[in-house]
Scaffold this active site. Structure first.
Site, PDB file in Angstrom:
ATOM      1  N   VAL A   1     -22.499 102.550  21.534  1.00 39.05           N
ATOM      2  CA  VAL A   1     -21.627 103.252  20.593  1.00 39.05           C
ATOM      3  C   VAL A   1     -22.188 103.108  19.178  1.00 39.05           C
ATOM      4  CG1 VAL A   1     -19.227 103.484  19.846  1.00 39.05           C
ATOM      5  CG2 VAL A   1     -19.758 102.375  22.008  1.00 39.05           C
TER       6      VAL A   1
ATOM      7  N   SER B   1     -24.961 111.405  18.559  1.00 39.83           N
ATOM      8  CA  SER B   1     -24.474 112.730  18.189  1.00 39.83           C
ATOM      9  C   SER B   1     -25.142 113.204  16.906  1.00 39.83           C
ATOM     10  CB  SER B   1     -22.956 112.700  18.011  1.00 39.83           C
ATOM     11  OG  SER B   1     -22.350 112.270  19.201  1.00 39.83           O
TER      12      SER B   1
ATOM     13  N   SER C   1      -7.441  95.627  73.722  1.00 40.95           N
ATOM     14  CA  SER C   1      -7.592  96.342  72.439  1.00 40.95           C
ATOM     15  C   SER C   1      -6.363  96.221  71.540  1.00 40.95           C
ATOM     16  CB  SER C   1      -7.956  97.813  72.669  1.00 40.95           C
ATOM     17  OG  SER C   1      -7.223  98.403  73.719  1.00 40.95           O
TER      18      SER C   1
END
Lengths: 302, 628
Positions: free
Chosen positions: B33, B38, B541
């Site tokens: 950051v 940008s 089972s």
């Protein structure tokens, strides 16, 4: 074509076709938005290619705000006839009843009722789970953030903070009941790509893009075409003939024309290259306020 | 796409030819950051004159009260388009930006630095050929720099440019730059990037963006933009093996059946013999159909429709390949996983896995280790949390066609989707198929189940008896088999005890061993049904999950679950093998009904009450019910 490499446009075309096929294969009721503009024309052309020799396996939907250019409507109907796709036209009848128009109600309220609400009505009525649109990431800042497969909740709302990660071309197309997807197959195209593709593929587009003498009035620097008698003229205001064309098309009272002599595709492309303004400059609804497109999209606008 | 130009226009055609020749570089920016990603992209757009007059005007208006460059513009405003981003001054989601220079076109993905949005960074990386890793010159290499670099290597971004930004804020100091570059190179060395360059930059002031800066005379490399214009990242995908994942079956009428998809890699020509990865059936390509006419060949990246020369079963998700160059086809493999959801990933949990056009249920069978992004060390773990990377093994419910990710990103990369919320939870890259599943191919034979069943004059099926020890399962099965045999039918009993003497004698009674016990027996039952037999499986089972597993393994074989419901007291009183007595005495551990639970079936096809009727009567009831 280079023997072992696709050109830029060929690569974009193939990518878009892949996306369109993924929609057809993954959703139960897709629909393609048809706004009659150049992007829609490209999208339609891509869809015909994607499914050839089959017909396009979903209908096309036009949301008619009742304030579209006459030539657009004529072009729409002719195109539907020429290609034989299923065309659905929807108008918000509540708006018609209340005589909603951009002059008395302002562009943003008008757009909300006649476009956003109308779109939601149409999508709900058709129970569409995927709506394909022609938005491009180069158009506007919030569109640059949109995924190719963009998830909408049951209220058609977009949450930009909660988008699905989109890796490679592996798209997560799964939805819960009521949710829908907006799909943008030409996300990675630029305006110039669209024009050069239209040129090289000879795709028909509405004549409004070509410069012709047209009756216009100038309002705060924007040229508005007087397409019919509904445009209220200010005292002393008389329409005059000017050679203009449109770079983008929407509702006629909200779409600015540009002065231009570009009367054919080659001239348009050459003009575009030299242009120092962006495509959506002529769109009055974009500049309502900062972030207005994003807000509209969160509410269900495309 | 047709190459024909209807109206030749010299200027335009010349210009179009130039445009066509320009290559396209897809790159991304990443880093922590506030390192100025940008701003850098805004600067790239501005310096390449892609910012138009009306945009510039509104930008200048919005830039007041913000950190601005020499031109009075806050460049980050060009890309951070969401209101929340502007409010917080951070990038939340990937933005795609376009610009071009005389030499090249660029699509740049601006990805978030914030740890919370690492998934969006991975998204950007998956379509990038090159990454700019930004570092704030004042801060040096940070955790997020390492995390992002590691994800780059995982996703397979091979070219990296280390952009040491804000060099103006360290007085253009060479020593700082050199130290950061050395730190980063030491860390990145094992990540194996093909190329790694480093440029000292001030995105705000424009140093070393277009031209070499006067303020960093010590830097002898290229400025950023020329470097991006010149670097060769092209990989010839046509030289790879042919892979064609079928996306959509194109069926306009009864006379046309084509398979639409995009050539993921390689080249396909009319007349080529292909193999369908799932069935291993061969066919030849009769034509390659497009709206612009039929093609003689199609190359990697082209979206086409293939028509084969014979009727073969191909559906969405199948992969067409050249014979002898088939992908792996198995249901178990090892993969790297990047987790992207707040809810952690757990071994044993079931997800939906999508790879190409194939979507199948999948389970993480083993979490081998988690990778510490700071040190690249492998540590043991029981779950994978948000933004973590781990190496896992996965099992899918049915075999899938895939390649190792290193060989082919499009056939080796997958996503995992939540079965309830449908959220995308994670992304994975396949390393290799597991040895036990490797080299196994499903051979397709002409004499199949239907043929064998017809010969025997019966419908093969699996009848699965479940119930406590002593409930009467084997007695009922025994009588049923006798009657079937007497009537000329072909049946076989698979009995729990008997199987444990042979096939499963290596298995104990822990939960894992019980699962494996059932899996093997279900597979054997399926083979027997395939041979045309009526298979009677008499197994306690006790767990719902295992019985579901057995049913899933049976696949399209008719499967009937019969619950022999006999109260524990009755079974214990019968105690035919003396097992209850021993279990009560503590001589047998994990005995069902005593110290291990029996989960009664919620939806068995049939319940037989073992305490209320004799086995013969129950066998007759069952035979009637089965309409045998």
């Amino acid at each position: 074509m280079h023997a072992n490499r696709l050109t830029h446009l060929q690569a974009l075309e193939a990518e878009s076709i892949e996306i369109l096929r993924e929609v057809a294969a993954s959703f139960e009721r897709p629909v393609m938005m048809y706004s009659i503009g150049k992007d829609s024309s490209v999208l339609l052309h891509l869809a015909r290619k994607a499914f050839f020799p089959s017909k396009i396996p979903f209908p096309l939907l036009h949301v008619d705000t009742t304030f579209k250019f006459k030539e657009m409507i004529a072009f729409r109907d002719q195109t539907a006839k020429d290609y034989g796709f299923e065309l659905i036209v929807h108008t918000n009848q509540d708006g018609v009843r209340d005589r909603i128009n951009p002059f008395d109600h302002g562009s943003s309220r008008y757009t909300d009722i006649m476009k956003t609400q109308a779109l939601r009505q149409a999508l709900n009525a058709g129970k569409y789970d995927a709506a394909i649109g022609g938005a491009r990431r180069d158009e506007e800042k919030s569109r640059a953030k949109e995924r190719i497969f963009s998830h909408r909740n049951a209220n058609h709302a977009w949450d930009p903070k909660n988008q699905r990660p989109e890796l490679w071309r592996t798209f997560n197309t799964r939805l819960n009941p009521g949710e829908s997807m907006r799909v943008f197959p030409i996300s990675n195209w630029t305006e110039l790509d669209v024009w050069t593709y239209i040129y090289s593929e000879q795709i028909p587009i509405t004549p409004l893009y070509f410069a012709r003498p047209r009756p216009v009035v100038e309002r705060s620097g924007t040229l508005i075409m007087v397409d019919d008698e509904r445009l209220p003229l200010a005292p002393g205001e008389t329409p005059r003939e000017e050679v203009v064309r449109f770079r983008t098309l929407g509702c006629y009272p909200l779409t600015g024309a540009i002065r231009s002599d570009a009367a054919d595709l080659p001239s348009i492309i050459m003009e575009m290259q030299a242009s120092r303004t962006s495509e959506r400059e002529g769109r009055l609804i974009d500049s309502d306020s900062v972030g207005s497109m994003e807000k509209k999209k969160q509410e269900g606008y495309f | 796409m047709s190459a024909a130009m209807a109206t030749p226009d010299t200027d335009l055609d010349l210009w179009l030819a130039q445009q066509t020749d320009k290559s396209l570089l897809r790159f991304m920016t990443c880093g922590s950051v506030d390192d100025g990603k940008s701003t850098l992209i805004g600067r790239l757009l501005y310096d390449s004159q892609q910012v138009l007059d009306d945009q510039l005007a509104s930008l200048k208006k919005e830039s007041h009260n913000r950190t601005v460059g020499d031109e009075g513009i806050d460049f980050s405003l060009l890309v951070d388009g969401l209101s929340a981003e502007r409010e917080q001054g951070i990038t939340i989601d990937v933005a795609y930006r376009f610009f071009s220079t005389d030499k090249r076109k660029f699509i740049v993905a601006d990805t978030p630095g914030h740890e919370q949005y690492t998934r969006n960074m991975a998204t950007g990386a998956s379509n990038a050929e090159l990454a700019l890793v930004l570092i704030d010159a004042r801060k040096g290499v940070l955790t997020q720099t390492r995390r992002h670099s590691f994800i780059l290597s995982l996703i397979g971004v091979k070219h990296v440019v280390l952009v040491v930004n804000k060099i103006d804020l360290v007085d253009y100091d060479q020593a700082t730059f050199d130290r950061i570059v050395a730190d980063y190179r030491a860390f990145a060395e094992p990540l194996g990037f093909k190329s790694l360059a480093a440029v000292p930059v001030s995105a705000l002031r424009g140093d070393n963006i277009l031209t070499n800066s006067e303020r960093t005379r010590w830097y002898s490399g290229e400025p950023l933009v020329p470097y991006l214009e010149n670097i060769d990242v092209a990989e010839d995908r046509t030289a790879e093996k042919f892979r064609f994942p079928v996306q959509w079956v194109n069926r306009p009428n009864l006379d046309f059946r084509g398979f639409s998809g995009t050539v993921a890699s390689g080249v396909i020509k009319v007349g080529d013999e292909v193999l369908i990865a799932s069935s291993r059936k061969p066919a030849a390509v009769r034509s390659i159909v497009t709206m612009d006419g039929e093609l003689e060949r199609a190359i990697a990246g082209q979206a086409v429709t293939l028509v084969l020369d014979r009727e073969v079963d191909v559906s969405r998700g199948d992969v067409l390949t050249h014979a002898g160059e088939t992908p792996e086809f198995s249901n178990q493999f090892q993969a790297r996983l990047v987790w992207m959801n707040d809810e952690p990933a757990f071994p044993g949990r079931s997800y939906l896995l999508k790879i190409g056009a194939q979507t199948v249920p999948a389970t993480i069978t083993d979490l081998k280790y988690r990778i510490n992004v700071n040190t690249l060390e492998q540590t043991a773990a029981t779950k994978v949390d948000l933004n973590e990377v781990a190496t896992v093994t996965l099992a899918t419910d049915k075999p899938i066609a895939f390649d190792p990710y290193a060989a082919n990103a499009l056939t080796g990369g997958f996503i995992l989707v939540d079965r309830l919320s449908n959220a995308t939870l994670g992304a994975g890259t396949i390393e290799f198929g597991l040895r036990r599943a490797q080299n196994l191919t499903y051979q397709s034979f002409d004499v199949n189940r239907e043929v064998r069943a017809r010969m025997k004059g019966q419908t093969p099926r699996i009848v699965w008896f479940t119930g406590l020890s002593g409930s009467g399962k084997s007695s009922i099965a025994n009588i049923l088999e006798q009657r079937l045999t007497a009537e000329g039918r072909h049946a076989y009993i698979l009995d729990g005890d008997n199987v444990r003497h042979g096939l499963n004698k290596d298995l104990g009674f822990t939960e894992a061993a019980r699962v494996e016990n059932i899996r093997r027996v279900a597979e054997v039952a399926k083979l027997m049904a395939d041979a045309g037999l009526i298979v009677l499986v008499s197994f306690i089972s006790p767990f719902e999950n295992e019985r579901r597993l057995a049913r899933e393994i049976a696949g399209d074989v008719d499967f009937t679950e019969v619950y022999v419901d006999t109260p524990l007291a009755v079974c214990e009183a019968r105690d035919p093998k003396g097992l209850y007595k021993r279990a009560r005495a503590g001589e047998i551990k994990n005995f069902t009904g005593i110290d291990s639970p029996f989960e009664a079936p919620a939806n068995p096809e049939l319940v037989l009450h073992g305490a209320e009727a004799e086995p013969a009567a129950l066998a007759a009831e069952l035979k009637d019910w089965l309409e045998l």
